[in-house]
Write an enzyme that holds these catalytic residues in place. Structure first.
Site, PDB file in Angstrom:
ATOM      1  CG  ASP A  84      15.402 -16.785   5.269  1.00  0.00           C
ATOM      2  OD1 ASP A  84      15.599 -17.104   4.100  1.00  0.00           O
ATOM      3  OD2 ASP A  84      15.722 -15.869   5.625  1.00  0.00           O
ATOM      4  CD  GLU A 136      22.323 -15.247  -0.985  1.00  0.00           C
ATOM      5  OE1 GLU A 136      23.308 -14.727  -0.764  1.00  0.00           O
ATOM      6  OE2 GLU A 136      21.336 -15.066  -0.012  1.00  0.00           O
TER       7      GLU A 136
END
Length: 283
Positions: A84, A136
């Site tokens: 992540d 993102e």
């Protein structure tokens, strides 16, 4: 049970308008707690190791990753392992050999063109290794080591048209969107922009991910899942549960010196927190 991929779990969740819970792990107690919570509900779950967690573990990915893989393979439910918020390319390139089936490549702090170019290169590499990749767009904010940005500031939110172009041009498999949440919130006061989420869901074309969920109320989370969020990242909520339980135990037992006693209390509290969140998300 063999490891599954986050891509499998998220794709399935997206088709049923539910969401898979993805928990950031830091210690072995986090790993055991998340799996225990998932097993109690017979639900799949994602274990996530962030770049910041790797920094905490003296810059070494493998010790925590190997522990997570072994625990996942012995779990009674499907478990995926996800790397992540990766910004370092050298860390990204360790993912496949360390047992990860997916990565979140984070170049959102860069200007759009640079974010796109870096993410395209990361996606090409990830796909060549059989990895599912998340990116993102917009600025969720609150991430350690990054300048703070108000989640409601102009320019912070993800633009639907820009997001669609970004997904097409970058080739990513999922997109974390900025709709009003922020990382590392210790109070549940975030208000999500559900109208924006609706537009993103109908425009973007890949599963959507919510970061910073620990600061979002239950009703806001369930509305976000109903609105199209298919993966919900959870980190701070586990740490709040663990730290609170350890503080309470040590206050009641000031003579305690055996770390197993207070770590057990912390692990149990995290398992309860994970169970509640997984159930809330409909898995």
């Amino acid at each position: 049970m063999p490891l599954v991929t986050a891509g499998e779990l998220v794709t399935r969740a997206a088709t049923t308008r539910s969401a898979v819970a993805a928990f950031n792990i830091i210690t072995l107690e986090h790993v055991e707690a998340v799996i225990a919570g998932a097993e109690s509900l017979e639900a799949p779950v994602v274990l996530q190791v962030s770049e910041n967690a790797v920094k905490f573990r003296n810059g070494r990915l493998l010790p925590l990753a190997r522990a997570a893989v072994v625990a996942a393979e012995r779990a009674a439910v499907p478990v995926a392992l996800h790397l992540d918020h990766v910004q370092r390319d050298d860390l990204l390139r360790q993912a496949a050999d360390a047992g990860f089936g997916s990565v979140m490549y984070d170049a959102a702090h860069l200007p759009y063109a640079e974010n796109l170019a870096a993410t395209r290169a990361a996606a090409d590499w990830a796909h060549s290794q059989g990895l599912w990749i998340e990116a993102e767009l917009g600025e969720v904010g609150g991430k350690q080591g990054r300048p703070a940005l108000d989640a409601h500031a102009p320019g912070a939110r993800t633009d639907p048209a820009e997001a669609r172009a970004f997904v097409i041009d970058s080739g990513v498999d999922a997109l974390a969107v900025a709709i009003g949440s922020a990382h590392a919130m210790t109070e549940r006061t975030a208000t999500l922009d559900h109208d924006l989420l609706k537009r993103l869901t109908t425009t973007v074309g890949v599963p959507l991910v919510l970061h910073g969920s620990s600061g979002v109320r239950d009703d806001e989370l369930t509305a976000a899942v109903a609105g199209g969020i298919a993966k919900v990242n959870v980190g701070t909520a586990l740490n709040i549960a663990m730290t609170g339980a350890i503080r309470e135990f040590l206050a009641a037992h000031p003579e305690a010196v055996d770390s197993r006693t207070y770590l057990s209390a912390g692990r149990d509290a995290m398992a309860d927190a994970a169970r509640r969140i997984i159930q809330l998300l409909g898995r």
